[in-house]
Write a protein that holds these residues in place. Structure first.
Motif, PDB file in Angstrom:
ATOM      1  N   THR A 151      22.203  28.109  55.117  1.00 39.38           N
ATOM      2  CA  THR A 151      22.695  27.355  56.285  1.00 39.38           C
ATOM      3  C   THR A 151      23.047  25.910  55.979  1.00 39.38           C
ATOM      4  OG1 THR A 151      20.880  28.529  57.385  1.00 39.38           O
ATOM      5  CG2 THR A 151      22.334  27.290  58.797  1.00 39.38           C
ATOM      6  N   GLN A 161      18.539  29.861  63.577  1.00 33.99           N
ATOM      7  CA  GLN A 161      18.908  28.870  62.577  1.00 33.99           C
ATOM      8  C   GLN A 161      17.702  28.363  61.782  1.00 33.99           C
ATOM      9  OE1 GLN A 161      22.560  28.327  62.130  1.00 33.99           O
ATOM     10  NE2 GLN A 161      21.939  30.267  63.056  1.00 33.99           N
ATOM     11  N   TYR A 220      15.917  46.240  64.825  1.00 29.99           N
ATOM     12  CA  TYR A 220      16.600  45.208  65.606  1.00 29.99           C
ATOM     13  C   TYR A 220      16.932  45.738  66.988  1.00 29.99           C
ATOM     14  CZ  TYR A 220      20.564  42.347  67.165  1.00 29.99           C
ATOM     15  OH  TYR A 220      21.418  41.564  67.897  1.00 29.99           O
ATOM     16  N   LEU A 276      23.006  37.468  61.996  1.00 27.90           N
ATOM     17  CA  LEU A 276      22.979  38.901  61.720  1.00 27.90           C
ATOM     18  C   LEU A 276      24.292  39.526  62.182  1.00 27.90           C
ATOM     19  CD1 LEU A 276      19.360  39.720  62.965  1.00 27.90           C
ATOM     20  CD2 LEU A 276      20.123  39.363  60.597  1.00 27.90           C
ATOM     21  N   ARG A 331      18.397  44.447  71.020  1.00 29.98           N
ATOM     22  CA  ARG A 331      19.064  43.351  71.731  1.00 29.98           C
ATOM     23  C   ARG A 331      19.091  43.648  73.229  1.00 29.98           C
ATOM     24  NH1 ARG A 331      25.128  41.024  70.979  1.00 29.98           N
ATOM     25  NH2 ARG A 331      24.603  38.826  70.990  1.00 29.98           N
ATOM     26  N   ALA A 347      24.579  42.328  63.486  1.00 26.10           N
ATOM     27  CA  ALA A 347      24.331  42.968  64.778  1.00 26.10           C
ATOM     28  C   ALA A 347      24.425  41.971  65.935  1.00 26.10           C
ATOM     29  CB  ALA A 347      22.952  43.630  64.779  1.00 26.10           C
ATOM     30  N   GLU A 348      24.185  40.693  65.640  1.00 25.15           N
ATOM     31  CA  GLU A 348      24.289  39.668  66.686  1.00 25.15           C
ATOM     32  C   GLU A 348      25.745  39.435  67.085  1.00 25.15           C
ATOM     33  OE1 GLU A 348      21.623  36.924  67.947  1.00 25.15           O
ATOM     34  OE2 GLU A 348      21.044  39.010  68.102  1.00 25.15           O
ATOM     35  N   THR A 401      19.591  36.824  72.602  1.00 28.57           N
ATOM     36  CA  THR A 401      20.892  36.156  72.748  1.00 28.57           C
ATOM     37  C   THR A 401      21.853  36.871  73.697  1.00 28.57           C
ATOM     38  OG1 THR A 401      21.753  37.313  70.805  1.00 28.57           O
ATOM     39  CG2 THR A 401      20.739  35.165  70.431  1.00 28.57           C
ATOM     40  N   GLY A 416      19.356  46.241  60.287  1.00 26.45           N
ATOM     41  CA  GLY A 416      19.013  45.065  61.073  1.00 26.45           C
ATOM     42  C   GLY A 416      19.255  43.790  60.281  1.00 26.45           C
ATOM     43  N   SER A 458      26.169  25.819  67.442  1.00 25.11           N
ATOM     44  CA  SER A 458      26.763  26.991  68.100  1.00 25.11           C
ATOM     45  C   SER A 458      25.742  28.095  68.291  1.00 25.11           C
ATOM     46  CB  SER A 458      27.884  27.601  67.244  1.00 25.11           C
ATOM     47  OG  SER A 458      28.922  26.714  67.042  1.00 25.11           O
ATOM     48  N   MET A 459      24.702  28.117  67.460  1.00 22.82           N
ATOM     49  CA  MET A 459      23.758  29.233  67.443  1.00 22.82           C
ATOM     50  C   MET A 459      22.379  28.861  67.977  1.00 22.82           C
ATOM     51  SD  MET A 459      25.197  31.977  66.189  1.00 22.82           S
ATOM     52  CE  MET A 459      23.871  32.984  65.533  1.00 22.82           C
ATOM     53  N   ASN A 498      22.065  50.127  62.997  1.00 22.80           N
ATOM     54  CA  ASN A 498      22.682  49.733  64.260  1.00 22.80           C
ATOM     55  C   ASN A 498      24.194  49.938  64.170  1.00 22.80           C
ATOM     56  OD1 ASN A 498      20.291  48.056  65.607  1.00 22.80           O
ATOM     57  ND2 ASN A 498      20.385  47.565  63.435  1.00 22.80           N
ATOM     58  N   LEU A 527      14.149  36.571  68.425  1.00 23.14           N
ATOM     59  CA  LEU A 527      15.222  35.880  67.700  1.00 23.14           C
ATOM     60  C   LEU A 527      16.066  35.173  68.750  1.00 23.14           C
ATOM     61  CD1 LEU A 527      17.205  35.421  65.260  1.00 23.14           C
ATOM     62  CD2 LEU A 527      18.275  37.575  65.905  1.00 23.14           C
ATOM     63  N   SER A 547      23.928  32.953  58.272  1.00 27.85           N
ATOM     64  CA  SER A 547      22.716  32.748  59.068  1.00 27.85           C
ATOM     65  C   SER A 547      22.825  33.421  60.424  1.00 27.85           C
ATOM     66  CB  SER A 547      22.436  31.260  59.236  1.00 27.85           C
ATOM     67  OG  SER A 547      22.155  30.717  57.972  1.00 27.85           O
ATOM     68  N   ASN A 601      33.537  29.764  68.496  1.00 26.95           N
ATOM     69  CA  ASN A 601      32.659  28.688  68.010  1.00 26.95           C
ATOM     70  C   ASN A 601      32.434  28.809  66.505  1.00 26.95           C
ATOM     71  OD1 ASN A 601      32.088  27.740  70.693  1.00 26.95           O
ATOM     72  ND2 ASN A 601      30.772  29.525  70.924  1.00 26.95           N
ATOM     73  N   PRO A 602      32.296  27.665  65.815  1.00 22.46           N
ATOM     74  CA  PRO A 602      32.007  27.733  64.381  1.00 22.46           C
ATOM     75  C   PRO A 602      30.583  28.241  64.156  1.00 22.46           C
ATOM     76  CG  PRO A 602      31.784  25.468  65.138  1.00 22.46           C
ATOM     77  CD  PRO A 602      32.314  26.272  66.308  1.00 22.46           C
ATOM     78  N   VAL A 603      30.421  29.137  63.204  1.00 26.60           N
ATOM     79  CA  VAL A 603      29.114  29.721  62.922  1.00 26.60           C
ATOM     80  C   VAL A 603      28.984  29.899  61.418  1.00 26.60           C
ATOM     81  CG1 VAL A 603      27.864  31.925  63.035  1.00 26.60           C
ATOM     82  CG2 VAL A 603      28.770  30.913  65.124  1.00 26.60           C
ATOM     83  N   SER A 605      16.207  40.333  69.838  1.00 27.14           N
ATOM     84  CA  SER A 605      17.196  39.284  70.055  1.00 27.14           C
ATOM     85  C   SER A 605      17.194  38.868  71.522  1.00 27.14           C
ATOM     86  CB  SER A 605      18.579  39.792  69.663  1.00 27.14           C
ATOM     87  OG  SER A 605      19.548  38.875  70.117  1.00 27.14           O
TER      88      SER A 605
END
Lengths: 163, 262
Positions: free
Chosen positions: A43, B31, B6, A63, B8, A65-66, B51, A19, B102-103, A2, B27, A61, A55-57, B49
């Motif tokens: 996590t 978490q 993957y 990806l 999205r 790609a996210e 999201t 991925g 957050s997730m 990706n 997905l 945990s 935001n805290p991440v 995904s």
């Protein structure tokens, strides 16, 4: 594979990832931003906390790609533009909020999120917010003091040893 | 973690079509799914995904019901329902830790139906409606046992609709290492009826404690619960607590909830 693009600490970056590539691995291995640490990889410990779109991440945990298209902040972006320590970093130094330093990047990033949401947190609120950040050295007291100080609040001086 | 394809998608329709292939899994925050895949307890060939689907995000009033998009994070729910449904806001604001909030998303939590998750108690206790890409399912029919729901293969939780009770509260006794409830109870008072949903306790997942609901409908006081007993038979027994302990906690947390509301 990706193709991804994001802004990290204000700079446009791009890459090609599998991925399964985690955000923390993209930051550490592809971008060589090794300030973000991997502690537990499950996590729980919070050493890998970064900011994604403010935001805290936990970067172990999520990806990579996210985070495509996202604004990402890491510990490397916390210092002031002239290289001096940020208010939170300086407070951690001043109040001895670290010993081995492994958890510190995550603690600082979590603290920055907290103070953005809640500029004058109580000691209890700080402890609650750090639920997901584990420190095995300090016992947390000095971390909490550092965050109180960074928020501009009074910090009790350490108790004097009995004579 | 094994590698996977993957994708999205930007719309529910695209997501549904991407999920139609075998071995595809949604997905929705990850978490739970990320740690599960790292432990190789799940190895989907394709992750879809959810999201980036804007139509699955947000919180708004829909008539007298509160509509929450399935892709809405716990942090957003905590922030945006503080006025409209404080008990749900409080539940969302205590899930995991700030980074998890957050997730993690409401749709992900409800679709996963972990026997110790918070949202299933909020949804069942409120008598919520689970909206999917094909239908609407009453919470009473949706949760079907540990990690089991009424969802078909490839079906997505697109939203959850909550009726708003006159008063409600979520009482959570946490397991301090995981932050999951060891046992937690969501009590909602609708005037003419009371709902009590329990999570973390039963091996069958979230359940309604109907005996307490009946007792509380005519006498909404902690005393109404005091005389009841909960069977330990189906309760989870593990290193954190025996089935008897969880059965006892069910009653204690229900009584605390009612005392706090009465």
């Amino acid at each position: 594979m990706n193709s991804i693009k994001m802004r990290v600490n204000g700079k446009e970056v791009s890459g090609t990832v599998e991925g399964r590539t985690l955000l923390v691995d993209f930051l550490r291995k592809d971008l060589r931003l090794t300030g973000t640490h991997v502690g537990c990889d499950t996590t729980q410990c919070g050493a890998c906390v970064v900011h994604v779109n403010g935001n805290p991440v936990k970067a172990c945990s999520m990806l990579a790609a996210e985070a495509d298209g996202a604004e990402v902040g890491t510990i490397e972006g916390q210092a002031n533009a002239d290289g001096s320590l940020s208010v939170i970093q300086a407070a951690f130094q001043e109040h001895h909020g670290l010993q081995c330093g492994f958890c510190t990047p995550g603690m600082i990033m979590a603290a920055a999120s907290l103070l953005k949401e809640n500029p004058k947190p109580s000691e209890h609120e700080i402890r609650e917010y750090l639920d997901g950040n584990i420190c095995r050295c300090t016992g947390y007291h000095n971390i909490v003091k550092a965050i109180l100080a960074a928020s501009g609040q009074e910090v009790a001086p350490p108790a004097m040893a009995a004579e | 973690m094994h590698n996977f394809e993957y994708v999205r998608p930007k719309t529910i329709d695209e997501a549904v079509s991407a999920l139609s292939s075998d071995e595809a899994q949604p997905l929705s925050g990850g978490q739970t799914l990320m740690p599960t895949m790292k432990a190789r307890l799940a190895a989907p060939e394709k992750l879809v995904s959810l999201t980036a689907i804007d139509e699955m995000k947000g919180v708004r009033m829909d008539g007298d019901q509160l509509w929450i998009g399935g892709g809405t994070t716990h942090a957003t729910v905590a922030r945006e329902t503080a006025d409209s449904y404080p008990a749900l806001s409080s539940l969302a604001g205590r899930i995991g830790d700030p980074s998890v909030r957050s997730m993690g998303t409401i749709g992900g939590s409800i679709a996963n139906n972990d026997p110790s998750a918070c949202y299933p108690a909020g949804a069942l206790g409120s008598g919520a409606t689970i909206v999917t890409n094909t239908r609407e399912i009453a919470a009473d029919d949706f949760f079907q046992g540990m990690f089991m729901t009424a969802l078909e293969e490839g079906e997505i939780v697109t939203a959850v609709k909550f009726p708003i009770p006159q008063k409600a509260i979520y009482q959570k006794f946490i397991q301090p290492a995981s932050r999951f409830p060891l046992t937690a109870v969501f009590v909602a008072h609708f005037g003419d009826n009371v709902r009590v949903a329990v999570t973390g306790a039963s091996g069958g997942g979230v359940f309604r404690w109907t005996e307490a609901e009946e007792a509380l409908a005519s006498n909404f006081t902690g005393d109404a619960v005091a005389g009841l007993s909960v069977s330990a038979e189906d309760m989870i027994s593990d290193l954190h607590g025996s089935g008897e302990y969880r059965a006892h906690l069910t009653k204690v947390m229900t009584k605390r909830a009612v005392d706090a509301l009465a």
